[in-house]
Design a protein around this motif. Structure first.
Motif, PDB file in Angstrom:
ATOM      1  N   THR A  48       0.832  -1.206   0.000  1.00  0.00           N
ATOM      2  CA  THR A  48       0.000   0.000   0.000  1.00  0.00           C
ATOM      3  C   THR A  48       0.862   1.250   0.000  1.00  0.00           C
ATOM      4  O   THR A  48       0.585   2.225  -0.709  1.00  0.00           O
ATOM      5  N   THR A  49       1.916   1.218   0.808  1.00  0.00           N
ATOM      6  CA  THR A  49       2.814   2.370   0.878  1.00  0.00           C
ATOM      7  C   THR A  49       3.448   2.650  -0.473  1.00  0.00           C
ATOM      8  O   THR A  49       3.562   3.809  -0.904  1.00  0.00           O
ATOM      9  N   ILE A  52       0.819   4.236  -2.766  1.00  0.00           N
ATOM     10  CA  ILE A  52       0.499   5.611  -2.366  1.00  0.00           C
ATOM     11  C   ILE A  52       1.664   6.542  -2.665  1.00  0.00           C
ATOM     12  O   ILE A  52       1.476   7.690  -3.094  1.00  0.00           O
ATOM     13  N   TYR A 226      -7.574  13.928  -2.016  1.00  0.00           N
ATOM     14  CA  TYR A 226      -7.491  12.709  -1.219  1.00  0.00           C
ATOM     15  C   TYR A 226      -8.195  11.529  -1.887  1.00  0.00           C
ATOM     16  O   TYR A 226      -7.924  10.366  -1.558  1.00  0.00           O
ATOM     17  N   ILE A 229      -6.155   8.700  -3.265  1.00  0.00           N
ATOM     18  CA  ILE A 229      -5.542   7.725  -2.349  1.00  0.00           C
ATOM     19  C   ILE A 229      -6.577   6.762  -1.797  1.00  0.00           C
ATOM     20  O   ILE A 229      -6.367   5.557  -1.749  1.00  0.00           O
ATOM     21  N   SER A 233      -8.856   9.082   3.714  1.00  0.00           N
ATOM     22  CA  SER A 233      -7.492   9.602   3.713  1.00  0.00           C
ATOM     23  C   SER A 233      -7.512  11.126   3.787  1.00  0.00           C
ATOM     24  O   SER A 233      -8.521  11.780   3.518  1.00  0.00           O
ATOM     25  N   TYR A 265      -3.207   5.280  11.789  1.00  0.00           N
ATOM     26  CA  TYR A 265      -2.954   5.952  10.517  1.00  0.00           C
ATOM     27  C   TYR A 265      -1.531   5.683  10.049  1.00  0.00           C
ATOM     28  O   TYR A 265      -0.601   5.619  10.847  1.00  0.00           O
ATOM     29  N   THR A 267       1.394   7.293   7.883  1.00  0.00           N
ATOM     30  CA  THR A 267       1.816   8.625   7.439  1.00  0.00           C
ATOM     31  C   THR A 267       2.929   8.497   6.410  1.00  0.00           C
ATOM     32  O   THR A 267       3.928   7.819   6.648  1.00  0.00           O
ATOM     33  N   ALA A 281       0.558  12.631   3.548  1.00  0.00           N
ATOM     34  CA  ALA A 281      -0.672  11.864   3.366  1.00  0.00           C
ATOM     35  C   ALA A 281      -0.899  10.982   4.584  1.00  0.00           C
ATOM     36  O   ALA A 281       0.028  10.345   5.090  1.00  0.00           O
ATOM     37  N   TYR A 282      -2.145  10.968   5.089  1.00  0.00           N
ATOM     38  CA  TYR A 282      -2.545  10.128   6.214  1.00  0.00           C
ATOM     39  C   TYR A 282      -3.545   9.098   5.693  1.00  0.00           C
ATOM     40  O   TYR A 282      -4.604   9.456   5.176  1.00  0.00           O
ATOM     41  N   ILE A 283      -3.181   7.819   5.824  1.00  0.00           N
ATOM     42  CA  ILE A 283      -4.024   6.745   5.295  1.00  0.00           C
ATOM     43  C   ILE A 283      -4.492   5.872   6.460  1.00  0.00           C
ATOM     44  O   ILE A 283      -3.657   5.377   7.240  1.00  0.00           O
ATOM     45  N   THR A 285      -5.250   2.843   8.602  1.00  0.00           N
ATOM     46  CA  THR A 285      -4.730   1.472   8.536  1.00  0.00           C
ATOM     47  C   THR A 285      -5.837   0.426   8.558  1.00  0.00           C
ATOM     48  O   THR A 285      -5.570  -0.744   8.263  1.00  0.00           O
TER      49      THR A 285
END
Length: 583
Positions: A48-49, A52, A226, A229, A233, A265, A267, A281-283, A285
């Motif tokens: 995922t990282t 993104i 957002y 993403i 997010s 989250y 980051t 970006a804050y995704i 979890t």
């Protein structure tokens, strides 16, 4: 040391621990489950990282392209040498108006139309012979109504503005600043600020104007969405001070308290090259954790079961060993506090009994050893101190007898008699019934007796002043700490035919300071270093080093003698001892 034979009922502690560890054989299963779950989550997180980060890089490139587009527009004016030539011309009248309308304004239109963004351009000219051209009100500006337009103003309009006064020093081709000025904040805009300089002489740049290019923040950061993403997010853009400039998405309560629930989250940050902004970006979890929910529940159930088992087992084992270990800890603490007489009474047939016996023997041996070493060191210190003190008297007596001999040779009978009387007084005070420590007044009187002997020899050529604080009278000092330094002055410090000596005694916190100050020839720092060099220069400054050693032996390394001197000005000797009252 002979090996102790094992008792018939001896049970090593290793077997006891082995039986205990067998209870927790299930721990490896828990570890494997936890590691597998962690590896599964880590794999999802990395994938995922990576996705993104690729999206953020595209957003970053788009933002940097728009920033560079605005910078490029400013560069069209910044590097235009012909425009600079027109701006530094100070001809007034019709020629100034014609130059503005036919040359300067077309240049601004060309620069403004060179980008597809809706910019508002303000140019502030140092040349006040050129007319101002603008729409609307400068003091009550409305940038949204003036997009894809410009205004020409005189520089004096902004000379007292804080954002102009704080603008960095010009570095040709590099100095520019993104900042919200004037009413940018009210209209959600930001401006690129940049000087206009005369590049005729790049070494000595002259400011001929100042440009401000205002753009909507939403247009500049339009690509930071957002939705690219995922739902939930948040994308933010932070300036150099980590202040949020733009935000896409809603900050949840968990994200606002990220320090308390940071694991909820993920980051990811990307740094913009110019200016130094950050794309963050804050995704959530929980998107990644849906597939691993079953594994997590299983691990939680096993961990709860183990917790119950470990709690009861741990209480039993802890109680079993803590009772025995606390006995050893209490004895060790007593040893640390200096009580070496405490012993352990332990009954058993395992390693604890051997440790108890060894610890009892160790306490007894350490006590005997400390007593032996203490007595030895005390005797050595007393012997060294007595030896050092005994070396002072022959040294002074030799010098004084030599003076008496010279007086007698020249027939100075009265001076010989007076010198002998003062010498007798000096030794009466020095002997002091064999005591090493004497009252401070006695030490001052000793020094005065020595000076009286020297006054007989030198007469009016020497002047002495005592500056002693009466507060130090109740205290004691080592004997003969002042006389060697006064003798050193009389022997080495003469600069001409006169010398002045000042003897100071005062309190300094918990210490007493003596100072012997003269206005003699002084000495180099190299000579002072030789005096305190105990190995390389044994014969240099013997008397001074003697006093310093005596003080350090008696009071410790924090006390002693220090010397400050300058050639042609004089020398100041400082003696520091602790302030101890007389018994």
């Amino acid at each position: 040391m002979p090996v102790r034979p094992k008792n018939p009922g001896y049970l090593p502690i290793g077997y006891k621990l082995m039986f205990t560890f067998m209870i927790f054989i299930i721990i490896p299963v828990l570890v494997i489950g936890y590691v597998s779950h962690a590896m599964y989550q880590d794999s999802i997180r990395k994938q995922t990282t990576s996705n993104i980060q690729g999206t953020l890089l595209q957003i970053k490139d788009n933002i940097e392209y728009k920033l560079e587009d605005v910078t490029r527009v400013s560069g069209m004016l910044y590097y235009d040498y012909s425009l600079a030539t027109q701006l530094r011309s100070y001809r007034e009248g019709w020629e100034s108006f014609e130059r503005t309308t036919k040359y300067i304004m077309p240049k601004l239109n060309i620069a403004l139309n060179a980008t597809g963004m809706n910019l508002w351009m303000s140019i502030f000219l140092e040349n006040d012979t050129l007319p101002e051209v603008y729409n609307g009100s400068f003091d009550n500006e409305n940038p949204d109504a003036l997009e894809r337009s410009y205004g020409l103003y005189h520089l004096k309009r902004i000379e007292d503005k804080p954002w102009y006064l704080s603008f960095p020093v010009e570095n040709y081709g590099h100095t520019m600043q993104w900042k919200q000025v004037e009413r940018d904040g009210d209209f959600d805009r930001i401006s690129l600020l940049r000087r206009m300089v005369d590049s005729f002489d790049p070494v000595r740049l002259k400011e001929i104007g100042f440009m401000r290019l205002s753009v909507r923040i939403s247009e500049l950061f339009q690509s930071a969405d957002y939705h690219k993403i995922g739902e939930g997010s948040v994308i933010t853009i932070l300036d150099e001070k980590d202040t949020v400039m733009y935000q896409s998405g809603v900050l949840s309560s968990e994200l606002l308290h990220q320090n308390e629930s940071e694991s909820h989250y993920l980051t990811i940050e990307e740094n913009l090259n110019n200016p130094s902004w950050k794309l963050v970006a804050y995704i959530p979890t929980n998107i990644m954790e849906k597939d691993s929910l079953k594994v997590r529940m299983f691990v939680i159930a096993v961990c709860f079961l183990c917790l119950v088992v470990f709690t009861f087992a741990g209480v039993f084992i802890s109680r079993y060993f803590s009772i025995r270990i606390n006995k050893f800890v209490s004895v060790l603490n007593a040893f640390r506090e200096g009580d070496l007489h405490k012993r352990i009474s332990y009954r058993g047939k395992d390693e604890f009994s051997q440790i108890a016996t060894a610890l009892n023997e160790m306490g007894e041996n350490i006590g005997d050893l400390i007593k032996e070493v203490y007595l030895t060191q005390l005797q050595k210190k007393e012997a060294e101190l007595e030896t050092l003190q005994s070396q002072i008297n022959p040294h002074f007596l030799y010098n004084t007898l030599s003076s008496i001999n010279r007086l007698a040779k020249f027939g100075e009978t009265e001076k010989v008699q007076q010198t002998v009387l003062e010498l007798a007084k000096f030794y009466r005070l020095t002997l002091n019934e064999g005591r090493t420590m004497i009252p401070v007044p006695t030490e001052i009187e000793q020094a005065n007796a020595y000076l009286e002997i020297q006054k007989i020899k030198y007469g009016d050529r020497m002047e002495v002043m005592f500056d002693v604080d009466p507060d130090i009278w109740p205290y004691e000092t080592m004997k003969l700490v002042l006389q060697p330094f006064i003798e050193n002055v009389m022997k080495h410090a003469w600069c001409a035919d006169r010398i002045h000596i000042r003897i100071v005694g005062q309190r300094d916190g918990d210490d007493i300071l003596f100072r012997i100050i003269d206005d003699g020839i002084g000495m180099k720092q190299e000579r002072i270093d030789q005096i305190f060099d105990f190995e390389g220069h044994v014969n240099a400054g013997y008397g001074i080093r003697n006093v310093d050693q005596r003080i350090k032996l008696q009071y410790g390394a924090g006390y002693g003698v220090s010397i400050y001197s300058k050639l042609g000005i004089g020398t100041s000797v400082q003696i520091r001892i602790p302030a101890r009252r007389r018994k």
